[in-house]
Design an enzyme around this catalytic site. Structure first.
Site, PDB file in Angstrom:
ATOM      1  N   CYS A  88      -5.584 -12.032  -1.370  1.00 14.42           N
ATOM      2  CA  CYS A  88      -5.233 -10.719  -0.807  1.00 14.42           C
ATOM      3  C   CYS A  88      -6.249 -10.227   0.217  1.00 14.42           C
ATOM      4  O   CYS A  88      -6.020  -9.209   0.872  1.00 14.42           O
ATOM      5  CB  CYS A  88      -5.080  -9.694  -1.924  1.00 14.42           C
ATOM      6  SG  CYS A  88      -3.813 -10.169  -3.109  1.00 14.42           S
ATOM      7  N   HIS A 346       3.129  -5.193  -0.154  1.00 18.22           N
ATOM      8  CA  HIS A 346       1.956  -6.032   0.048  1.00 18.22           C
ATOM      9  C   HIS A 346       2.330  -7.357   0.711  1.00 18.22           C
ATOM     10  O   HIS A 346       2.447  -8.380   0.045  1.00 18.22           O
ATOM     11  CB  HIS A 346       1.288  -6.274  -1.322  1.00 18.22           C
ATOM     12  CG  HIS A 346      -0.032  -6.953  -1.245  1.00 18.22           C
ATOM     13  ND1 HIS A 346      -0.780  -7.050  -0.091  1.00 18.22           N
ATOM     14  CD2 HIS A 346      -0.754  -7.578  -2.206  1.00 18.22           C
ATOM     15  CE1 HIS A 346      -1.890  -7.703  -0.352  1.00 18.22           C
ATOM     16  NE2 HIS A 346      -1.902  -8.045  -1.611  1.00 18.22           N
TER      17      HIS A 346
END
Lengths: 402, 109
Positions: A88, A346
């Protein structure tokens, strides 16, 4: 002796696509959407860009191997382009590469772009990586789910500070409520409606105590930045210069997963990474000096615990700060002013730069209805992986010379 | 005793569509709160009633029996046309012992 990145790199321009279920666009078109805004903001021709970094994580469902999708989509003429992936933290990793290239003097102007198109997979969450995650990670994370793993973090946090379930649920609900309230003001967010505390509290449990609103979804999106030196930015006529104050990365080394000391209640990497970032940025009292934050709210508990790992809330004190509204847009240190992962979703490769984009807009006074009063430093944080083994990145940007 | 609150065209529709696979167009949100002293098991389904007709909604999400301790609230979601809901006066849930828990859809002003 190393002196760090502080004020060596300026952001010349930024761009961000609208995030959402973009059936009308592929990853290439999303890149173009973000890039055109960025280029116009920077006020340069694209042939001035001397190098680029592309951040994209889910290559097996996305743009694929190599960095070729970026120069092909943006028609950048034969420049060096590098594709990076770091869970991430991928977007921030691309930004770091471009900033270091400028700071080293290797190039004058560089591009960092993150992109991910995940809604086409049909999953509500991330696609299962299986052995694509790599043999060691696959062995250490068999059958684990992200909500399950972060629910364990919530349980460990509760146990350590002797917090009852209702108090934690209410604080987690406030975290999500605040983000949705902010996201309603952002035309680029995926979800743009306010949600009540009652709706959050009544929603289905995904992995106890985390409910539907405690978990972010995935999305399609792209964001990018063009960086240069502060001097070149001035020479190009930029008056309000936003510069990079800190870029730090910390990765787990096995301590959390393989020793007994860690109690599972916080992120070791964030704790260390933030200390280094503040030192690099010259920040001594983060609670007083940081003006705003975008942290990795993949789950509400991640955001809550991160407030302590960033040394903003005292250990065990994040619930009080959350319930006091300290992290609300009107509070002492606004967090997720753009709506966060809860409202943007995301798209892994894009998220880190999307967070920087909001800090950049705020610092330039261009955040519209979300605008905060005279921010000085903006902090972004990403956490990729699981509480027991992860990649943490932190970036701090601010007004040049501040 | 169950308290029932109905939210037509809920903002949650977009969230479920975004986050959950194959759970689309869930525009009706129903909050069911256990206001009694004992834990109840609530069936995932309800009846809409009027003087002239009734309609069973047996496709609520989440499915199955839901355990509801005193004071807690659970949300159910489903697809329903606003004009269909407007035809009814009451909504009725049932617990696992077959007891009716009814609530007016249009409380007196």
């Amino acid at each position: 002796m190393a002196t760090g990145i502080r004020d060596k790199v300026a952001i010349l321009g930024m761009g961000c696509s609208r995030f959402g279920e973009r059936w009308d666009m592929g990853a290439e078109e999303l890149m173009v959407e973000a890039f055109l805004e960025c280029l116009e903001d920077a006020g340069i021709e694209k042939d001035k860009i001397e190098a680029a970094w592309l951040g994209s994580a889910m290559i097996f469902v996305n743009v694929g191997l190599s960095a070729l999708p970026l120069p092909m989509a943006l028609r950048l003429p034969n420049i060096p382009v590098t594709r990076v992936e770091n869970f991430c933290a991928t977007g921030t990793e691309a930004f770091r590469g471009a900033c270091y290239a400028v700071a080293s003097g290797a190039v004058d102007i560089a591009l960092a772009l993150g992109v991910e198109k995940l809604k086409d997979t049909g999953y509500g969450g991330l696609p299962n990586m299986g052995s694509n995650a790599g043999p060691s990670r696959f062995l250490q994370m068999p059958n684990i789910t992200a909500p399950g793993s972060f629910a364990q973090l919530a349980s460990a946090y509760r146990a350590k500070y002797k917090i009852n379930r209702d108090d934690l649920k209410k604080a987690l609900a406030h975290v999500s409520w605040k983000s949705h309230k902010n996201g309603a003001l952002n035309p680029k967010a995926h979800l743009r409606k306010e949600i009540s505390i009652e709706q959050i509290m009544a929603s289905p449990i995904i992995a106890d105590p985390l409910g539907l609103f405690d978990c972010c979804g995935v999305s399609d999106g792209s964001a990018c930045a063009i960086v240069t030196t502060p001097q070149i930015a001035k020479d190009l006529g930029k008056k309000d210069i936003i510069s990079v104050k800190a870029l730090q990365l910390a990765l787990s080394n096995g301590y959390e997963a393989q020793y007994n000391e860690w109690q599972g209640d916080h992120f070791v990497t964030t704790d260390i990474c933030s200390g280094r970032a503040y030192k690099e940025a010259g920040i001594r009292e983060p609670r007083e000096e940081v003006s705003m934050m975008e942290v990795h709210d993949c789950f509400s508990i991640t955001e809550l615990v991160t407030m302590e790992d960033l040394h903003i809330s005292p250990r065990g004190g994040a619930i009080k700060d959350v319930m006091d509204g300290f992290y609300d847009r009107e509070g002492g240190l606004p967090c997720q002013v753009d709506g966060g992962l809860k409202c943007f979703g995301h798209p892994i490769g894009a998220s880190g730069i999307r967070m920087l984009y909001e800090m950049y807009l705020q610092l330039l006074g261009r955040a519209g209805k979300r605008q905060l009063k005279d921010p000085k430093f903006g902090l972004t944080h990403n956490l990729g992986g699981f509480p027991f083994m992860n990649v943490c990145s932190i970036a701090i940007i601010g007004k040049y010379g501040a | 005793m169950l308290q029932i609150r109905v939210i037509m065209n809920s903002t949650i529709e977009e969230v479920l569509d975004f986050k959950c696979c194959n759970l689309r167009e869930q525009n009706l949100e129903i909050h069911v709160t256990n206001t009694g002293p004992e834990t109840l098991q609530v069936k995932s389904g309800c009846d809409l009633e009027s003087e002239a007709e009734s309609l069973r909604l047996d496709y609520l999400y989440p499915p199955g029996l839901q355990t509801l301790p005193p004071g807690e609230t659970i949300a159910f979601y489903c697809t329903l046309d606003e004009q269909v809901l407007a035809r009814f006066q009451r909504i009725v849930f049932y617990d696992s012992r077959g007891r009716r828990h009814a609530s007016d859809l249009r409380p007196a002003p």
